[in-house]
Write a protein that holds these residues in place. Structure first.
Motif, PDB file in Angstrom:
ATOM      1  N   ASP A 516       0.856  -1.192   0.000  1.00 39.17           N
ATOM      2  CA  ASP A 516       0.000   0.000   0.000  1.00 39.17           C
ATOM      3  C   ASP A 516       0.894   1.246   0.000  1.00 39.17           C
ATOM      4  OD1 ASP A 516      -2.001   1.838   0.226  1.00 39.17           O
ATOM      5  OD2 ASP A 516      -2.343   1.525   2.380  1.00 39.17           O
ATOM      6  N   SER A 518       1.150   5.396  -0.363  1.00 43.89           N
ATOM      7  CA  SER A 518       0.399   6.654  -0.328  1.00 43.89           C
ATOM      8  C   SER A 518       1.362   7.832  -0.455  1.00 43.89           C
ATOM      9  CB  SER A 518      -0.403   6.752   0.973  1.00 43.89           C
ATOM     10  OG  SER A 518       0.454   6.656   2.084  1.00 43.89           O
ATOM     11  N   TYR A 519       2.115   7.819  -1.538  1.00 46.39           N
ATOM     12  CA  TYR A 519       3.025   8.929  -1.847  1.00 46.39           C
ATOM     13  C   TYR A 519       3.182   9.004  -3.367  1.00 46.39           C
ATOM     14  CZ  TYR A 519       6.487   5.230  -2.550  1.00 46.39           C
ATOM     15  OH  TYR A 519       7.145   4.124  -2.995  1.00 46.39           O
ATOM     16  N   CYS A 556       3.207  -1.207   4.084  1.00 46.70           N
ATOM     17  CA  CYS A 556       2.565   0.111   3.943  1.00 46.70           C
ATOM     18  C   CYS A 556       3.648   1.185   3.903  1.00 46.70           C
ATOM     19  CB  CYS A 556       1.611   0.351   5.111  1.00 46.70           C
ATOM     20  SG  CYS A 556       0.795   1.962   5.050  1.00 46.70           S
ATOM     21  N   LYS A 558       4.268   5.400   3.423  1.00 48.70           N
ATOM     22  CA  LYS A 558       3.589   6.700   3.384  1.00 48.70           C
ATOM     23  C   LYS A 558       4.518   7.809   3.874  1.00 48.70           C
ATOM     24  CE  LYS A 558       1.582   5.925   7.993  1.00 48.70           C
ATOM     25  NZ  LYS A 558       0.367   5.816   8.796  1.00 48.70           N
TER      26      LYS A 558
END
Length: 922
Positions: A516, A518-519, A556, A558
């Motif tokens: 996952d 997120s950047y 994950c 981020k």
């Protein structure tokens, strides 16, 4: 006094006897240079010195006393600039609380001081401007003041925080402003912080285009900014338009009335032609720069112009004229150095005096206030102090003895690990090397099943090497020698490559592996790729180890509060609460009887934590027994421009290497009139000897020895072309063998490669001082050994041809030749990163013509002078990289004089058979 009067009278008379320089000749009489005039033609730039400057050049070499020096320098001041600055100072005393007017006057004084190259005064005025602008919240003035303060620190001898912090603050403000001038300042600040010339050129071109589109010729700041950026474009261009760009910038500088910029650009134009060895074209520009510097009273640029003219005339062979200008350069440079010294001395003396007075006053007040109670307090304090000191001394002595014992034990342990790690390199080489050869089909085709099994062995061999490297990393960490080597990396692609290594296990064990992100995928950050990969691989391998088949692993990634946070979560057995606080301790193994042992050395997570700390980050763990564990790695983000990343060169093709070596062998055999070159392999390890023979056997006739004494016996009865020797051997080691060979005139020309597991820098330097041709550490790749062997053969071919073309006439010249080569190496190493280093400079320093230098260097080394310079630069760069004395490949290239990183990388691979970045991991 009479002598001073005579000199002043001579100065006045000389005002009417100007010099006249000619592009082809300079007339000389008994009194020195008496005429200089540029011959005019349709294309050449011409310039005639002013009477004042011409007289000054004639007068300065005769100045001998301090009073004469002061008198001459007083006459060199630019009265107009001095009066202008004085008027502004008078106005500044009358501002009477008007902070806005005071700010503007300080800014004007800063600019005026900068024009005449008074950097220290400019810094002081701009510092005051910044203070007032911050109070008045004048953003544009704040940005310009920060820009000029940074420039003053960069150009002067000023003690302050690093100038880049001021530039960065200026950039931050300029980016919020929309006017063209602010944008041009923004681009120039970025240009000054940038290290890559091509990016600097892009910034300068953008600024020129912007300013031309919005130019107001009545705006002095815009005109100066345009001239400054045109000068930058000229500096970083590499085509024929360079001189035209300089000319355009010069016209703008003259129109704006900025003498400093005029002199800078003129000197750069002269330097352009001087680098092309077109000295007659260079001289007029340096003369005009000199005239402007003298007129404006800019001593630093005047000294620079005198030095440039001295170099031009020296290279033209006009030594008397060169000496005249050098006298002038020495005069001005001495004055500049003297001023800097006395300014710094005065500042220190004033500070010392103020501190001394304040300290004395404090002491007197303290004595008057506490005199009555002081004796009692002093007595009690002294008693307690003696008691405490005694206890501390006793405790410290006891602790010191204990610590010394512990340190000794720790050193023994670390040395043991380091020695074991080095010893393991040889068997690892003998595992990985032959297996790679079999997989690549060098011993015939093999079926897919065997290939798969051998691939498993190969991968585990690499894992074994990684464990050895982890142990070595621990010893470096404990010695404080493990440092980051950061490079710009696109983090999305980098992590995907790491994850790809686990795809086969994911598919075979049917694990649900979810990432996952997120950047932004284009995000590029500065990290040490090797150490970062070790951290991630430790976390991932642990997750896979404790995840059952058909299980799940979540990664994950981020951005959070200017940090990058990477969590690796598994849903396995989890960690016992009693073990959680110990997971990052070295060699820790769980003592829980109800938990199945997982194996491992207990180094991985501890090393990962230490490597995370090197990145200014940390790793923490959240775990619940029976549910799973989550390891969270966080570190500060260092955003970078991807364009600054190292240029990756494709891996060298093995078939090309072997083909190239084959061609060199054929050429070598023809020139030396032999059937096949003979290679003597000296290695006491039987399996290693067999492995090396398997690599070189297709190309050489190979003779074997197990120690240095056997090798010497073989040399007595055989003609040997090249020797490959280990260092650690019984009876006679590799260093002793090398000494014997280089000390015997019969054998000293035999080329020798040291091949050993000893990777210490002092061992390499010792071998190089003895005369070894190359030094290769284990584990090594067969391709690297073949490349280095080919290079040695090519050098022997060149040396052979040189000897045939230029037979030696004199006996016993070994000592003289060695001294000559040593002097040449010292000259190259001294100026290795300077643009002054070229064949012409070496020829002049060794008192030879360029042709004589070429013949002599080629005879003694097998290299042309240009090749010899490049060889020393490459060897020096390899030393910088292996010893972590640089933080990137680009820095290593620039530090040894290469201007193009890609060219440097290609030459490095050609010379050493590996990429420059690979040297960081050796």
């Amino acid at each position: 006094m009479k002598k001073i009067t005579f000199l002043l009278l001579l100065f006045v008379i000389l005002l009417y006897n100007p010099f006249a320089f000619s592009q082809t000749s300079v007339s000389v009489d008994t009194s020195g240079i008496n005429a200089t005039k540029i011959t005019k033609n349709s294309q050449a730039h011409s310039y005639q010195l002013s009477k004042k400057t011409a007289s000054l050049v004639r007068l300065l070499p005769q100045v001998s006393t301090a009073s004469e020096r002061v008198l001459i320098l007083e006459n060199l001041k630019n009265e107009k600039s001095a009066n202008s600055i004085q008027e502004l100072k008078v106005q500044l005393t009358k501002v009477a609380g008007d902070e806005r007017l005071e700010m503007k006057l300080n800014e004007r004084l800063g600019r005026a001081s900068k024009w005449v190259k008074n950097i220290n005064d400019a810094y002081q005025y701009y510092t005051r401007t910044l203070y007032l602008a911050e109070k008045l919240q004048e953003n544009r003035t704040i940005a310009i003041a920060c820009f000029e303060i940074a420039n003053s620190i960069r150009l002067g001898n000023i003690i302050d925080r690093p100038y880049d912090s001021y530039f960065l603050r200026a950039i931050e403000i300029f980016e919020t402003l929309k006017d063209p001038l602010s944008k041009s300042y923004l681009l120039y600040a970025k240009l000054l912080l940038e290290k890559e010339d091509n990016i600097r050129l892009t910034y300068a071109k953008k600024a020129v285009e912007l300013l031309k589109r919005n130019l107001s010729r009545s705006d002095t700041l815009m005109m100066e900014s345009l001239a400054r950026h045109l000068n930058a474009v000229g500096l970083y261009q590499e085509d024929e338009k360079e001189i035209e760009t300089f000319k355009e910038g010069l016209l703008i500088a003259k129109e704006s009335g900025n003498y400093l910029l005029q002199a800078y650009i003129l000197n750069n134009m002269g330097y352009h032609f001087r680098m092309k060895q077109e000295y007659d074209k260079a001289i007029p520009y340096h003369l005009e720069a000199l005239d402007i510097s003298i007129f404006a009273g800019i001593k630093g640029l005047a000294a620079n112009s005198f030095n440039n003219l001295s170099v031009c005339f020296r290279n033209k062979g006009m030594y008397k004229e060169a000496l005249e200008f050098y006298h002038c350069f020495f005069f001005f440079q001495s004055e500049i150095n003297s001023n800097n010294f006395y300014e710094n001395l005065a500042e220190v003396q004033v500070t010392h005096h103020v501190n001394s007075v304040e300290l004395k006053n404090d002491v007197l007040r303290a004595e008057q206030k506490f005199q009555g109670k002081q004796r009692l307090i002093l007595s009690v304090t002294l008693f307690l102090l003696l008691l405490i000191v005694g206890l501390i001394f006793w405790s410290r002595n006891k602790i010191t003895k204990t610590n010394k014992k512990l340190e000794a034990l720790d050193k023994i342990k670390s040395r043991f690990f380091a020695n074991i790690s080095h010893e393991l390199r040889t068997p690892i080489t003998l595992i990985n090397g032959p297996i790679e050869a079999v997989i690549m089909g060098e011993h015939g085709k093999i079926n897919a099943a065997v290939t798969n099994q051998l691939t498993v062995v190969k991968n585990n061999g690499k894992n074994l090497l990684n464990l050895v490297n982890e142990i070595l990393d621990w010893t470096k960490l404990e010695a404080g020698k493990l440092e980051l080597v950061e490079n710009p990396v696109q983090i999305y692609s980098f992590l995907n490559e790491l994850f790809a290594a686990y795809q086969s296990e994911i598919h075979s064990r049917k694990i649900n592996f979810h990432v996952d992100c997120s950047y932004e995928k284009e995000l590029s950050i500065a990290i040490d790729e090797l150490k970062f990969a070790k951290i991630m691989n430790n976390l991932l391998s642990n997750a896979f180890k404790f995840t059952a088949d058909n299980g799940k692993i979540t990664v994950c990634i981020k951005e959070e509060n200017e940090k990058m946070v990477i969590s690796v979560k598994d849903y396995g057995q989890g960690i016992h609460p009693d073990d959680v606080q110990h997971v990052f301790e070295r060699f820790y193994q769980s003592a829980q009887s109800d938990i199945k042992a997982s194996g491992g050395t207990g180094i991985g997570l501890a090393l990962a934590q230490e490597l995370a700390k090197l990145h200014k980050g940390s790793i923490c763990v959240v775990s619940e027994l029976g549910v799973g564990s989550e390891f969270i790695f966080s570190f500060p983000l260092k955003n970078v421009i991807l364009g600054t990343a190292e240029i990756v060169v494709d891996k060298v093709n093995v078939h090309i290497i072997k083909s190239s070596l084959g061609n060199s062998i054929t050429k070598y055999a023809a020139i030396f009139e032999i059937e096949k070159p003979v290679l003597l392999l000296t290695e006491d390890h039987k399996e290693m000897r067999a492995f090396i023979i398997s690599i070189v056997k297709p190309f050489f006739r190979v003779l074997e020895a197990t120690n240095g004494l056997e090798a010497l016996e073989i040399l007595e009865n055989n003609t040997i072309d090249i020797i490959i020797s280990d260092v650690m051997m019984p009876k006679m080691d590799g260093f002793e063998l090398l000494k014997n060979i280089k000390g015997d005139k019969r054998f000293k020309n035999i080329s020798m490669i040291m091949l050993t597991a000893r990777a210490l820098e002092e061992d390499k330097l010792f071998a190089l001082r003895l005369g070894v041709d190359d030094y290769l550490t284990k584990p090594f790749s067969p391709e690297e050994l073949l490349v280095r062997t080919r290079n040695i053969l090519e050098n022997r071919i060149v040396r052979k041809q040189a000897v045939e073309e230029l037979p030696l006439d004199v006996d016993n010249r070994d000592t003289v030749d060695a001294t000559f080569i040593k002097k040449l190496k010292n000259l190259i190493e001294k100026y290795i990163d300077s643009d002054v280093l070229n064949v012409s400079y070496l020829a002049s320093e060794t008192l030879l013509s360029e042709r004589q230098l070429l013949r002599k260097v080629k005879l003694l080394t097998g290299y042309t002078p240009v090749q010899f310079i490049k060889e020393i630069r490459l060897i020096k760069a390899k030393s910088f990289l292996e010893n972590r004395q640089v933080s990137s490949v680009a820095e290593a290239a620039y530090k040894v004089g290469f201007t193009k990183v890609q060219y440097f990388s290609n030459q490095y691979i050609k010379r050493f058979g590996e990429k420059p970045s690979d040297s960081f991991s050796t």
